[in-house]
Design a protein around this motif. Structure first.
Motif, mmCIF file in Angstrom:
data_model
loop_
_atom_site.group_PDB
_atom_site.id
_atom_site.type_symbol
_atom_site.label_atom_id
_atom_site.label_comp_id
_atom_site.label_asym_id
_atom_site.label_seq_id
_atom_site.Cartn_x
_atom_site.Cartn_y
_atom_site.Cartn_z
ATOM 1 N N LEU A 90 0.835 -1.207 0.000
ATOM 2 C CA LEU A 90 0.000 0.000 0.000
ATOM 3 C C LEU A 90 0.869 1.256 0.000
ATOM 4 C CD1 LEU A 90 -2.758 -1.045 2.570
ATOM 5 C CD2 LEU A 90 -3.030 -0.779 0.103
ATOM 6 N N TYR A 122 -5.135 4.130 -2.825
ATOM 7 C CA TYR A 122 -4.323 3.490 -1.798
ATOM 8 C C TYR A 122 -4.471 4.166 -0.435
ATOM 9 C CZ TYR A 122 -2.309 0.352 -5.176
ATOM 10 O OH TYR A 122 -2.146 -0.633 -6.107
ATOM 11 N N ARG A 132 -7.423 2.540 0.977
ATOM 12 C CA ARG A 132 -7.092 1.160 1.347
ATOM 13 C C ARG A 132 -6.283 1.085 2.638
ATOM 14 N NH1 ARG A 132 -5.430 -1.503 -4.464
ATOM 15 N NH2 ARG A 132 -7.501 -1.366 -5.386
ATOM 16 N N TRP A 180 -7.157 -0.936 5.926
ATOM 17 C CA TRP A 180 -6.170 -1.853 6.500
ATOM 18 C C TRP A 180 -6.031 -1.581 7.997
ATOM 19 C CZ3 TRP A 180 -1.561 -1.029 9.039
ATOM 20 C CH2 TRP A 180 -0.736 -2.131 9.210
#
Length: 179
Positions: free
Chosen positions: A100, A158, A161, A165
Motif C-alpha cells: 500500500l 491506496y 485502502r 487496513w
C-alpha cells in the motif's frame, strides 16, 4: 611473420578487453538490479482517536514486523484504562502494508491534500518515515478524508485502502486487558 604475430596478439588483447568490459557491465547491471529489488525500509505509525463506542488505538511498527500496540479499554467503573503491548505483525499483513505504501506512493502525499474535517468523525494521525533519504510524511485527518480528499490516482485509492487496513488491523491485534 612478425606482423602476423603482432596482429594475433592485438586480436587476443582486444578480445580479452571486451570480455573484461562485458563482465564489468554485467556486474554493474546485477548490482543495480539488486538495488532496485532491495526492500523499502520504513517506520510507520498510525493512530485513531476513538469514538464513544470505539477505543483509541495507536500502532507503531518498523520493517522488522514487530509492532507496538497502545490502546484504551473502558473498565466496569466507566474509566478508560491504557493497555500497551508488543505484537508480531503477520507476514501477510506486513506485505499488504508495504505494498500500500509503495504502490500508492503514500510516502509522497502532501498533508494539505487530506485536510477534510467532518464533525463527529474519528481523527487519525499517520506517520510514514522512510529509512532512506526521503522526507517523512505526517498526516492529520478526519475519517471522512479517506473519501473526500484532493489526492490523485493512485494515491487516492491506496489512501482509502490503508485506512481500511488500519481498521482491520486495529481490531485483529488489539490486546485484551485481564479482568
Amino acid at each position: 611473420m612478425r606482423i602476423a604475430i603482432f596482429l594475433a596478439a592485438c586480436f587476443l588483447v582486444s578480445c580479452s578487453s571486451k570480455t573484461v568490459t562485458r563482465t564489468s557491465n554485467d556486474q554493474t547491471s546485477r548490482t543495480s538490479t539488486a538495488a532496485a529489488k532491495a526492500p523499502f525500509k520504513f517506520s510507520f505509525r498510525i493512530s485513531g482517536s476513538g469514538l464513544e463506542n470505539k477505543p483509541y488505538d495507536m500502532l507503531l511498527m518498523d520493517t522488522n514486523h514487530m509492532m507496538g500496540v497502545h490502546t484504551t479499554k473502558r473498565g466496569k467503573d466507566g474509566k478508560f484504562h491504557t493497555i500497551n503491548a508488543l505484537a508480531q505483525l503477520e507476514p501477510a499483513d506486513f506485505d499488504t502494508l508495504q505494498q500500500l505504501i509503495i504502490k500508492g506512493r503514500l510516502y509522497a502525499i502532501d498533508s494539505a491534500d487530506v485536510t477534510q474535517v467532518c464533525p463527529e468523525d474519528e481523527l487519525y494521525q499517520m506517520d510514514i518515515v522512510p529509512l532512506a533519504e526521503i522526507k517523512p510524511v505526517r498526516l492529520d485527518f478526519s475519517a471522512c478524508a479517506a473519501d473526500y480528499n484532493l489526492l490523485l490516482q493512485p494515491e487516492r485509492t491506496y489512501f482509502r485502502r490503508i485506512i481500511d487496513w488500519f481498521e482491520r488491523i486495529r481490531v485483529k491485534y488489539r490486546p485484551e486487558q485481564p479482568e
